[in-house]
Design a protein around this motif. Sequence first.
Motif, short mmCIF file in Angstrom:
data_model
loop_
_atom_site.label_atom_id
_atom_site.label_comp_id
_atom_site.label_asym_id
_atom_site.label_seq_id
_atom_site.Cartn_x
_atom_site.Cartn_y
_atom_site.Cartn_z
N LEU A 501 0.83 -1.20 0.00
CA LEU A 501 0.00 0.00 0.00
C LEU A 501 0.87 1.25 0.00
CD1 LEU A 501 -2.90 -0.86 2.48
CD2 LEU A 501 -3.02 -0.66 -0.01
N PHE A 502 2.00 1.17 0.69
CA PHE A 502 2.94 2.29 0.77
C PHE A 502 4.36 1.77 0.49
CE2 PHE A 502 -0.66 3.68 3.22
CZ PHE A 502 -0.72 5.06 3.03
N ARG A 503 5.18 2.66 -0.03
CA ARG A 503 6.61 2.38 -0.16
C ARG A 503 7.38 3.60 0.31
NH1 ARG A 503 7.03 -0.86 -6.02
NH2 ARG A 503 6.10 -2.80 -5.21
N ALA A 504 8.45 3.34 1.04
CA ALA A 504 9.33 4.42 1.49
C ALA A 504 10.64 4.33 0.70
CB ALA A 504 9.61 4.30 2.98
N TYR A 505 11.07 5.47 0.16
CA TYR A 505 12.27 5.49 -0.67
C TYR A 505 13.00 6.80 -0.45
CZ TYR A 505 9.97 8.88 -3.69
OH TYR A 505 9.37 10.02 -4.16
N LYS A 506 14.23 6.87 -0.91
CA LYS A 506 15.01 8.10 -0.81
C LYS A 506 15.13 8.74 -2.19
CE LYS A 506 17.73 6.86 3.28
NZ LYS A 506 19.07 6.68 3.85
N MET A 507 14.75 10.00 -2.28
CA MET A 507 14.93 10.76 -3.51
C MET A 507 16.43 11.02 -3.68
SD MET A 507 11.68 13.40 -3.50
CE MET A 507 11.94 13.89 -5.20
N THR A 508 16.95 10.70 -4.84
CA THR A 508 18.38 10.82 -5.09
C THR A 508 18.62 11.76 -6.27
OG1 THR A 508 18.24 8.81 -6.44
CG2 THR A 508 18.97 8.56 -4.16
N PRO A 509 19.82 12.35 -6.35
CA PRO A 509 20.11 13.30 -7.42
C PRO A 509 20.06 12.62 -8.80
CG PRO A 509 21.72 13.48 -5.67
CD PRO A 509 20.93 12.25 -5.39
N ALA A 510 19.54 13.35 -9.77
CA ALA A 510 19.50 12.90 -11.16
C ALA A 510 20.19 13.97 -11.99
CB ALA A 510 18.05 12.69 -11.62
N ASN A 511 21.50 13.94 -11.97
CA ASN A 511 22.25 15.04 -12.59
C ASN A 511 23.51 14.53 -13.30
OD1 ASN A 511 23.80 14.39 -10.37
ND2 ASN A 511 23.40 16.30 -9.26
N THR A 512 23.37 13.35 -13.90
CA THR A 512 24.48 12.83 -14.69
C THR A 512 23.93 12.05 -15.86
OG1 THR A 512 26.47 11.45 -14.65
CG2 THR A 512 24.63 10.73 -13.28
N PHE A 513 24.58 12.16 -17.01
CA PHE A 513 24.19 11.32 -18.14
C PHE A 513 24.72 9.90 -17.92
CE2 PHE A 513 23.79 15.54 -20.13
CZ PHE A 513 22.48 15.41 -20.59
N ASN A 514 24.22 8.98 -18.73
CA ASN A 514 24.48 7.56 -18.47
C ASN A 514 24.11 7.23 -17.02
OD1 ASN A 514 25.50 6.70 -21.04
ND2 ASN A 514 27.41 7.77 -20.57
N ASP A 515 22.99 7.75 -16.59
CA ASP A 515 22.51 7.58 -15.22
C ASP A 515 22.50 6.09 -14.87
OD1 ASP A 515 21.17 7.60 -12.80
OD2 ASP A 515 19.56 8.91 -13.47
N PRO A 516 23.21 5.68 -13.83
CA PRO A 516 23.27 4.25 -13.51
C PRO A 516 22.00 3.69 -12.88
CG PRO A 516 24.49 5.51 -11.88
CD PRO A 516 24.09 6.48 -12.95
N LEU A 517 21.08 4.56 -12.45
CA LEU A 517 19.92 4.06 -11.72
C LEU A 517 18.96 3.30 -12.63
CD1 LEU A 517 18.55 4.07 -8.91
CD2 LEU A 517 17.15 5.98 -9.72
N ILE A 518 18.63 2.09 -12.20
CA ILE A 518 17.60 1.30 -12.88
C ILE A 518 16.28 1.47 -12.15
CG2 ILE A 518 16.94 -1.00 -13.71
CD1 ILE A 518 19.90 -1.78 -13.49
N ALA A 519 16.27 1.19 -10.85
CA ALA A 519 15.08 1.35 -10.02
C ALA A 519 15.51 1.70 -8.61
CB ALA A 519 14.25 0.07 -10.03
N GLN A 520 14.72 2.51 -7.94
CA GLN A 520 15.04 2.90 -6.57
C GLN A 520 14.73 1.77 -5.59
OE1 GLN A 520 12.51 6.33 -7.26
NE2 GLN A 520 14.00 7.61 -6.20
N GLU A 521 15.57 1.65 -4.59
CA GLU A 521 15.30 0.73 -3.51
C GLU A 521 14.18 1.30 -2.64
OE1 GLU A 521 18.90 0.02 -1.42
OE2 GLU A 521 19.86 -1.05 -3.09
N PHE A 522 13.42 0.40 -2.02
CA PHE A 522 12.30 0.89 -1.20
C PHE A 522 12.03 -0.07 -0.06
CE2 PHE A 522 10.56 -1.56 -4.75
CZ PHE A 522 9.74 -2.49 -4.11
N ILE A 523 11.31 0.44 0.93
CA ILE A 523 10.83 -0.36 2.05
C ILE A 523 9.33 -0.55 1.86
CG2 ILE A 523 10.59 -0.51 4.56
CD1 ILE A 523 12.93 1.47 4.77
#
Length: 602
Positions: A501-523
């Motif tokens: 019903l809920f997910r807790a996550y941390k907002m992270t910077p998105a300020n680089t090309f070839n951004d390595p992030l696929i999906a954010q981790e969450f609780i």
Amino acid sequence: MKRIVTILSIACLLATGSCKKFLELPSQSDYDSSNIFENADRVEMALLGAYTSVFNSELYYQFGMGTDECFSTEGETNSKNQVSNYVYTPATSPSSTYTAMYSGVEQVNVLIKNIPLMQPKTDSEKKKLDMLLGEALAIRAKNMLNVVRYFGDVPFPRIPVVDAGSFSSSRVSRDTIMDACVEDLQKAIALLPWKGESGLSVERISKNAAYGLLARTALYAAGYSLRWDLNSYSASSVQLSKRPDQARIKELYQIARDACKMVVDRGENSLIDYETIFRNLINGKYDNESMLQYGQKGADRNDAQIGYTNGFFSHTNSYYGKAQPAMAAFPTYYFEFEEGDSRRDVAIASYSITADSKHQMNTYASNTIGKFRVNWKAEKGIAVNKRDINWIELRYADILLMYAEAENEINQGPTAIAKDLYEQVRLRAFKNNKAKIGTTPTSYQGFRDAIIQERKLELGFEGWRRTDLIRWGILFEKLSQTKQDLLDLAGHQGKYANVDLFRAYKMTPANTFNDPLIAQEFISFKEAPEAIKKAELTAQGYTLLDMYSNQSIFFSNALTPTATWVSNIYRGLEKNKVEIVPLSTTTIDNNPGLTGQQHPLY
């Protein structure tokens, strides 16, 4: 990235549809063989112009939605939303694909007629002309498949308009057309070099790609389609069925199977890491999995808008600039990937980019398409809708799944090779962890169902799901079940009773090309956390997201059973009617041969 040089002036000469009104005949001087067919290099420039016809945004946009993987996020009065939800009328029916495909057919018909009349001066020129003729034949087959899979029985020009004397053609049986496309591709294969021998860009059709196109065409030719009596156009004659010749159906499955086998046995193509496929695609890098791509033809030509309309959301003020999708991942699609399937977080973007360049998690309703995300590029591109991202038309994984499907059909059950091919795709998805891929079905129907599901997971958002469901004869049934699944998810019931019903996550910077992030981790939270827990999360830098809320920067609509957008999903769906799109009023008006030949139920 290697580029196909676009010779627009020659393309204009060869295409009556792109530079003239569709019914205007070109002058004979437009086809002056002393100019265009003077040598192989000039012919090649004309052929490269014809490649601009083989794809357009309508194929992934209007026709790419309305599946069990993708839906329209536009308003209900928008024509794209209407097509996505099977609300067709001749007045609003899509026509760009129809027009573009026939433009390309006209261009290559001129080439197919004239190349064999040329007198090559050397063996190398003869070899090049053979290759160009092979590409022209393959383009004709490819374009006609795109017309037939949406519009059914259609005109089928096999000679240039200038030789026909007019463009006034009635509908031709799709079986006749598809059989001719199979024949064109078989001829093309005999003329084309293997990719490894040619040095051709993956933006051009090699023998490898032509075998894949042959397999695809044969499977469509063997499958279901909405048909009617072409003599009476009686509404009562409309039915979803296969061609009546069972022997030919089996032969087509054999053709598909043999074509795929040739690619597999050749060994030039292979599976690579799933994420890498799309990072390579976005950055113009070629690999052994990608067999055919639609190129952007230079920095000033990007009318396909890949990554803009069909990507993920990036705010106009963000580091990456604006990406504004008009389509999104169907909310239940996320839950169809099994635990550990690496494809889910690549195919589905579970985050968006905020105005202050942060990764913000999406709700279930606002997940978008992740395969073409612009933050994975190495640079911004020349414009927000011109990111210079190719469209991937054929991958080796598709070859393996088509091969397995054909084996199952021919033998009325999966052979050892069929199971192995299917498992190769599954193993790649689960990072070669055999313990996670489950048990492969051994019955005909069980394996067929597994292939249907695997194609959905493997090839999501790549433009084939809608017509694949039709060729399997299950569009209505599959989408009806998907609508019920959406209602169950919205009601947090049935198989979705225990989703977060809920997910807790941390907002992270998105300020680089070839951004390595696929999906954010969450609780995960199966119910709303108590106040003390919320305070703890906030203190630790977490953001708490109600996954059913409208707390999204893209498609900010709550997911509830009574929400209008939920109620209106597939609102025009009707079995034995919507599997073929009606011809647009303009299309019929422009071709006297189509007068009185509209889809009988429209």
